[in-house]
Write a protein that holds these residues in place. Sequence first.
Motif: not given
Length: 410
Positions: A46, A279, A302, A304, A335-336, A377, A379, A400
């Motif tokens: 990011r 993370d 991140e 994915w 995380a997601w 997703g 870390g 993103r």
Amino acid sequence: MSVEGQIDWRTKGFWWPGPAVDAADFVAAGHHLFSAAFTWPTLVVRRTAIEHNIRTLADFCARHGLAFAPHVKTTMAPSLIAAQVAAGAWGVTVATASQALAVRAMGLPRVVLASQVLDPAPLRWAAGEAEHGFDFLFQVDSTSGVAIAADALRTAPGDRPLRVLVELGYPGGRTGCRTLAELAEVAAAVDAAPRLDLAGVAAYEGGLPEPAQAAAFLDRVRAATRDLGERGLLPAEVVVAAGGSAYFDIVAERLADQWLPGHRLTTVLRSGAYVSHDDGFYRLRTPFRRLPDEGFLDAAIEVWAQVLSTPEAGLVIVGMGRRDVPCDEGLPEPAWVRRPDGTVVPAHGLRVTRVNDHHGFVATEGVTPVRPGDLIGFGISHPCTAFDKWRAIPVVDDDRVVVDVLQTYF
């Protein structure tokens, strides 16, 4: 950040079966991370987090009177290194001779090689570069290492000396002299060797488990440096280099300022993992947990990966393994969860338990339902073994959308 390189079938994480495209053109097209231009797994960084972290540690060093030579072995990405230098870095640090060659090819004028150099060819190369203004510092921790360097430089071009840092270590640690007497002996050998100049002292406290132990060791570094000064072995301008990403606050506390009588002191901090943070390992160890008023670092990475199978209750298999993510200092952190329709929900109740070459095992408590085809997703923990697994890394904005592509050179 500049964009270089090409995207084609060789570019891991990108889905580009057609003719190669310049990375700059790929970025200009404004691809979204979740478009058809990518496949899984993919590691991204990011932009806002990277920029924040670079600015945060540059400001920390400025406030505390530290010169900064970030350890660029973490990323070996030219555009990130250029951004660190633009933020005011005194130089950069590398771990190997090949990394020194790479960053010199990137145009860097000052490099600290935070290790011993026992191969004559890189030493002779560095001597040749020094004739053109390259400031190259490397470490020694034995009289044998001094002898090897001195012998290599006998046949090196030019007559400018290379600058040397004698390294102090601790029992059970990595490299470095274990006693002050041994350090003084090595320093005297450097002082007597032709084409070598003793520049100062180096140390690495990052492997110690507790802040109190790091502080005690850095106090020894300070005492050792004063001892070398009293012996008349140090030059007028002295470099003391230390610091990973776990105890840079203690480096500032123990080694900053002008505490070496009769000498001008430059204390060099060598933190590297801060640039992307994480993370896991460094989230728990960052000095900003002790100094919350001084700032914070933001995890920038991140990964994915796609859910491939839910073969039994409580188990999810994702397409992400040790070839994609670090696992030496902790496993990835879910995380997601992103559904095929684009819905994103928190990954509550998911935990990575192990990774194979290309698969990750995720235990689920059933809090967040997960189905094949979903994306998770993650870390990561320990960025220093993350970037090396990817030759091209998309940089994304907060929506993103790809705004850059990092090229790495390990």
